[in-house]
Design a protein around this motif. Sequence first.
Motif, PDB file in Angstrom:
ATOM      1  N   ALA A 219      16.405  69.344  44.806  1.00 43.91           N
ATOM      2  CA  ALA A 219      15.265  69.420  45.117  1.00 43.91           C
ATOM      3  C   ALA A 219      14.937  69.655  47.414  1.00 43.91           C
ATOM      4  N   VAL A 220      15.873  69.088  47.609  1.00 43.45           N
ATOM      5  CA  VAL A 220      15.977  69.166  49.439  1.00 43.45           C
ATOM      6  C   VAL A 220      16.338  70.268  50.090  1.00 43.45           C
ATOM      7  N   ARG A 221      17.621  71.332  48.871  1.00 47.69           N
ATOM      8  CA  ARG A 221      17.449  72.222  49.313  1.00 47.69           C
ATOM      9  C   ARG A 221      16.407  73.244  49.236  1.00 47.69           C
ATOM     10  N   SER A 222      16.158  73.247  48.305  1.00 51.90           N
ATOM     11  CA  SER A 222      14.830  73.979  47.724  1.00 51.90           C
ATOM     12  C   SER A 222      13.853  74.535  48.433  1.00 51.90           C
ATOM     13  N   VAL A 223      12.798  72.723  48.908  1.00 54.25           N
ATOM     14  CA  VAL A 223      12.484  72.861  49.238  1.00 54.25           C
ATOM     15  C   VAL A 223      11.477  73.706  51.266  1.00 54.25           C
ATOM     16  N   ARG A 224      13.294  73.267  52.105  1.00 53.42           N
ATOM     17  CA  ARG A 224      12.828  73.571  53.070  1.00 53.42           C
ATOM     18  C   ARG A 224      13.136  75.142  53.366  1.00 53.42           C
ATOM     19  N   HIS A 225      12.986  75.737  52.695  1.00 48.35           N
ATOM     20  CA  HIS A 225      12.004  77.361  52.723  1.00 48.35           C
ATOM     21  C   HIS A 225      10.936  77.331  51.842  1.00 48.35           C
ATOM     22  N   MET A 226       9.945  76.318  51.698  1.00 47.33           N
ATOM     23  CA  MET A 226       9.062  76.360  50.967  1.00 47.33           C
ATOM     24  C   MET A 226       7.922  76.064  51.466  1.00 47.33           C
ATOM     25  N   ARG A 227       6.487  76.504  51.383  1.00 48.68           N
ATOM     26  CA  ARG A 227       5.307  76.360  51.724  1.00 48.68           C
ATOM     27  C   ARG A 227       4.941  75.197  51.374  1.00 48.68           C
ATOM     28  N   ALA A 228       4.019  74.339  51.976  1.00 48.02           N
ATOM     29  CA  ALA A 228       3.666  72.315  51.735  1.00 48.02           C
ATOM     30  C   ALA A 228       3.537  72.439  50.166  1.00 48.02           C
ATOM     31  N   ASP A 229       2.425  73.331  49.813  1.00 45.80           N
ATOM     32  CA  ASP A 229       1.673  73.369  48.612  1.00 45.80           C
ATOM     33  C   ASP A 229       2.667  74.178  47.844  1.00 45.80           C
ATOM     34  N   GLU A 230       3.873  75.184  47.838  1.00 44.15           N
ATOM     35  CA  GLU A 230       4.376  75.514  46.888  1.00 44.15           C
ATOM     36  C   GLU A 230       5.287  74.428  46.885  1.00 44.15           C
ATOM     37  N   ALA A 231       5.878  73.179  47.506  1.00 46.09           N
ATOM     38  CA  ALA A 231       6.846  72.130  47.543  1.00 46.09           C
ATOM     39  C   ALA A 231       6.471  70.970  47.337  1.00 46.09           C
ATOM     40  N   ARG A 232       5.383  70.845  46.949  1.00 44.93           N
ATOM     41  CA  ARG A 232       4.268  70.003  46.232  1.00 44.93           C
ATOM     42  C   ARG A 232       4.288  70.496  44.752  1.00 44.93           C
ATOM     43  N   VAL A 237       6.969  69.260  38.811  1.00 49.97           N
ATOM     44  CA  VAL A 237       7.757  70.151  37.826  1.00 49.97           C
ATOM     45  C   VAL A 237       9.466  70.003  37.628  1.00 49.97           C
ATOM     46  N   LYS A 238       9.954  69.718  38.989  1.00 51.09           N
ATOM     47  CA  LYS A 238      11.292  68.816  38.924  1.00 51.09           C
ATOM     48  C   LYS A 238      11.671  68.201  38.661  1.00 51.09           C
ATOM     49  N   GLN A 239      10.379  67.267  38.565  1.00 53.12           N
ATOM     50  CA  GLN A 239      10.212  65.343  38.331  1.00 53.12           C
ATOM     51  C   GLN A 239      10.682  65.397  37.180  1.00 53.12           C
ATOM     52  N   ASP A 240       9.796  66.310  36.172  1.00 54.54           N
ATOM     53  CA  ASP A 240       9.878  66.460  35.074  1.00 54.54           C
ATOM     54  C   ASP A 240      10.896  66.957  34.265  1.00 54.54           C
ATOM     55  N   GLY A 241      11.494  67.677  35.344  1.00 52.66           N
ATOM     56  CA  GLY A 241      12.878  68.238  34.119  1.00 52.66           C
ATOM     57  C   GLY A 241      13.329  66.761  34.601  1.00 52.66           C
TER      58      GLY A 241
END
Length: 276
Positions: A219-232, A237-241
């Motif tokens: 999660a930490v690696r992936s959100v780095r290059h996302m917009r805030a709304d995409e990260a949210r 979904v990641k937490q559900d996973g």
Amino acid sequence: MTDKTYDNIKITRDGAITFVTLNRPEKRNAMSPGLHYDMQDALTRLDDDAQTRVLVLAGAGEAWCAGQDLKLYFRETAGDPVERKKSNNASHNWRHHILSTFSKPTIAMVQGYCFGGAFTQLCSCDFAVADEAATFGLSEVNWGILPGGIVSWNLTDQLMPRHALYYATTGEPFSGKRAEEIGLVNFAVPKDQLMAKTMELANRLLNLNPSVVRFTKEAVRSVRHMRADEARDYLGVKQDGLAKADKEIADKVGMKEFLDAKSYRPGLGPYQRPKA
Ligand code: ACO
């Protein structure tokens, strides 16, 4: 299970901690095509190896890694476009793709020298511990190339732009202590404490829930290059996973121990998992 043996690297184990050691000490562990093929094969196997729960990337002898092998990787493949492409793909694959998506935590344990192309695997590891007297350097500028492959990308991904520009443009070598100051490694310690500090970190990771560690680092690696709304959206979904992947999380064991049993204070230290 006996580990496969390789010409250019070696695999050793301490329980659930697996050490992969670049093993061309006489060439300061410079990365030849053969070393890239060995690493690609070994890391692919270890990603699915049930015994491995933490991976440590080490170097044999006086260096962690002196970068790409100028003779075997560059000069000797110059007239052979197929071998050049094949070794370039293997080089990128293990140093960036496989390591940065590895399913278990990874620690770079750096002693001696870390130059040029070695910055890619350094940055791809989740954590790094260095000998405070180790020498890091982006030496490319000294002989007329730029930090290629994806080294320039690694630098701007991990460092503040001023540090990235300064060290890439001047080629000035810097110590393990300086690497810690600029955030390139987590810890710099005297050489005789390098293994102990690495093991302390590895054992700390081993005490945590492996699914939480894996999902958190992804999660930490992936959100780095996302917009805030995409990260949210992605993190929901990641937490559900994560809850699906792990019964302890699905059963909210930690929350019950804090709110109901009052047996645990999550703010004060890691949850002590029952021994398997
Ligand atoms: N490529 C090929 N061979 C290398 C490399 C390398 N990157 N680094 C070291 N070697 C070889 C040397 O040629 C030498 O081989 P030899 O014994 O057959 O002559 C052997 O390793 C030992 O090297 P020395 O220079 O004798 O060892 P020393 O301990 O004095 O210095 C150091 C080590 C500082 C690492 C030095 O070898 C060096 O500057 N290497 C180049 C580092 C570099 O610029 N790396 C970036 C490469 S470019 C890239 O990665 C994109």
